[in-house]
Design an enzyme around this catalytic site. Structure first.
Site, PDB file in Angstrom:
ATOM      1  N   CYS A  93     -19.719  16.876 -33.354  1.00  0.00           N
ATOM      2  CA  CYS A  93     -19.435  17.829 -32.285  1.00  0.00           C
ATOM      3  C   CYS A  93     -18.161  17.420 -31.536  1.00  0.00           C
ATOM      4  O   CYS A  93     -17.095  17.341 -32.131  1.00  0.00           O
ATOM      5  CB  CYS A  93     -20.641  17.984 -31.364  1.00  0.00           C
ATOM      6  SG  CYS A  93     -20.561  19.490 -30.354  1.00  0.00           S
ATOM      7  N   HIS A 199     -24.199  19.961 -34.989  1.00  0.00           N
ATOM      8  CA  HIS A 199     -25.053  18.839 -34.586  1.00  0.00           C
ATOM      9  C   HIS A 199     -26.004  18.523 -35.738  1.00  0.00           C
ATOM     10  O   HIS A 199     -27.062  19.158 -35.859  1.00  0.00           O
ATOM     11  CB  HIS A 199     -25.858  19.201 -33.340  1.00  0.00           C
ATOM     12  CG  HIS A 199     -25.063  19.197 -32.080  1.00  0.00           C
ATOM     13  ND1 HIS A 199     -24.814  18.042 -31.367  1.00  0.00           N
ATOM     14  CD2 HIS A 199     -24.442  20.201 -31.417  1.00  0.00           C
ATOM     15  CE1 HIS A 199     -24.088  18.337 -30.302  1.00  0.00           C
ATOM     16  NE2 HIS A 199     -23.839  19.638 -30.313  1.00  0.00           N
ATOM     17  N   GLU A 201     -27.983  16.098 -36.037  1.00  0.00           N
ATOM     18  CA  GLU A 201     -29.247  15.581 -35.514  1.00  0.00           C
ATOM     19  C   GLU A 201     -30.174  16.700 -35.049  1.00  0.00           C
ATOM     20  O   GLU A 201     -31.363  16.460 -34.814  1.00  0.00           O
ATOM     21  CB  GLU A 201     -28.977  14.593 -34.370  1.00  0.00           C
ATOM     22  CG  GLU A 201     -28.630  15.190 -33.023  1.00  0.00           C
ATOM     23  CD  GLU A 201     -27.206  15.718 -32.887  1.00  0.00           C
ATOM     24  OE1 GLU A 201     -26.843  16.115 -31.763  1.00  0.00           O
ATOM     25  OE2 GLU A 201     -26.462  15.744 -33.895  1.00  0.00           O
TER      26      GLU A 201
END
Length: 217
Positions: A93, A199, A201
């Protein structure tokens, strides 16, 4: 099995909790992929970055503020030295954007200058809204089709995005593109540097697989 030391760089503006949780999940659920056991630490001391085998540069927020934090803590030079040593680093990001030469977000700001290119705002194309928030597919470029970063990941897989700015760089660095009004570089690679605008994650299994693949490089 040997131990792989992975540092998550803490410079005051990162999404550290979700990244830590992602690595904990990877260690438990991707053990068949990983050639090492993992030692994951959040690191804010520039003199300790060289102690790690791999680094992750996270980030949310404004480019200028992030660079100010990196400079004030001397992490900017420590990151450059780590990369120059040949070890692998991935930015996610805002962390991706910081790797480039400059950003046009709220003025002009110099970045870490590790990848040629700049960060620009999305063009406002109706009916699309800025920021770009939500799930979107990433399509491999010719440079990305055989990248080890994408092992076990299908072309066109969906990742979760939250951003108002995107990178512009040389085509040979772009492994995957995403389209939001027009195509933009979503995942890049230069030498020992990798970066993703989404992202991982927060991108469920496909994002976790990408991070696990990074750890095997």
């Amino acid at each position: 099995m040997s131990k792989l030391r992975v540092g998550i760089i803490n410079y005051g503006v990162g999404n550290l909790g979700s990244v830590q949780n992602a690595f904990a999940f990877i260690q438990t659920h991707f053990s068949d992929v990983l050639p090492h056991t993992l030692e994951i630490k959040v690191e804010s001391h520039p003199e300790r970055l060289q102690d790690y085998d791999k680094l992750l540069l996270p980030g949310v927020g404004a480019f200028g503020n992030a660079m100010t934090h990196l400079k004030n803590t001397h992490l900017d030079e420590a990151i450059r030295e780590f990369v120059q040593s040949g070890k692998f680093l991935i930015g996610i990001c805002l962390g991706m954007q910081l790797l480039f030469e400059q950003s046009e977000e709220f003025g002009n700001h110099k970045g870490l200058g590790l990848i040629e290119g700049k960060v620009v705002g999305f063009e406002h194309i109706a009916p699309l809204k800025v920021p770009h928030i939500g799930w979107n597919s990433c399509n491999f470029t010719p440079e990305g089709k055989h990248s080890k970063l994408f092992r076990g990941i299908a072309d066109g897989s969906f990742f979760y995005f939250v951003h108002s700015f995107h990178i512009q760089t040389q085509p040979q660095f772009i492994l995957a593109q995403c389209t939001y009004g027009y195509p933009f570089g979503a995942i890049v690679h230069k030498d020992n540097l990798f970066a993703i605008q989404a992202h991982p994650e927060k991108s469920h299994n496909v994002g976790l697989r990408l991070l696990a693949n990074f750890l095997t490089l």
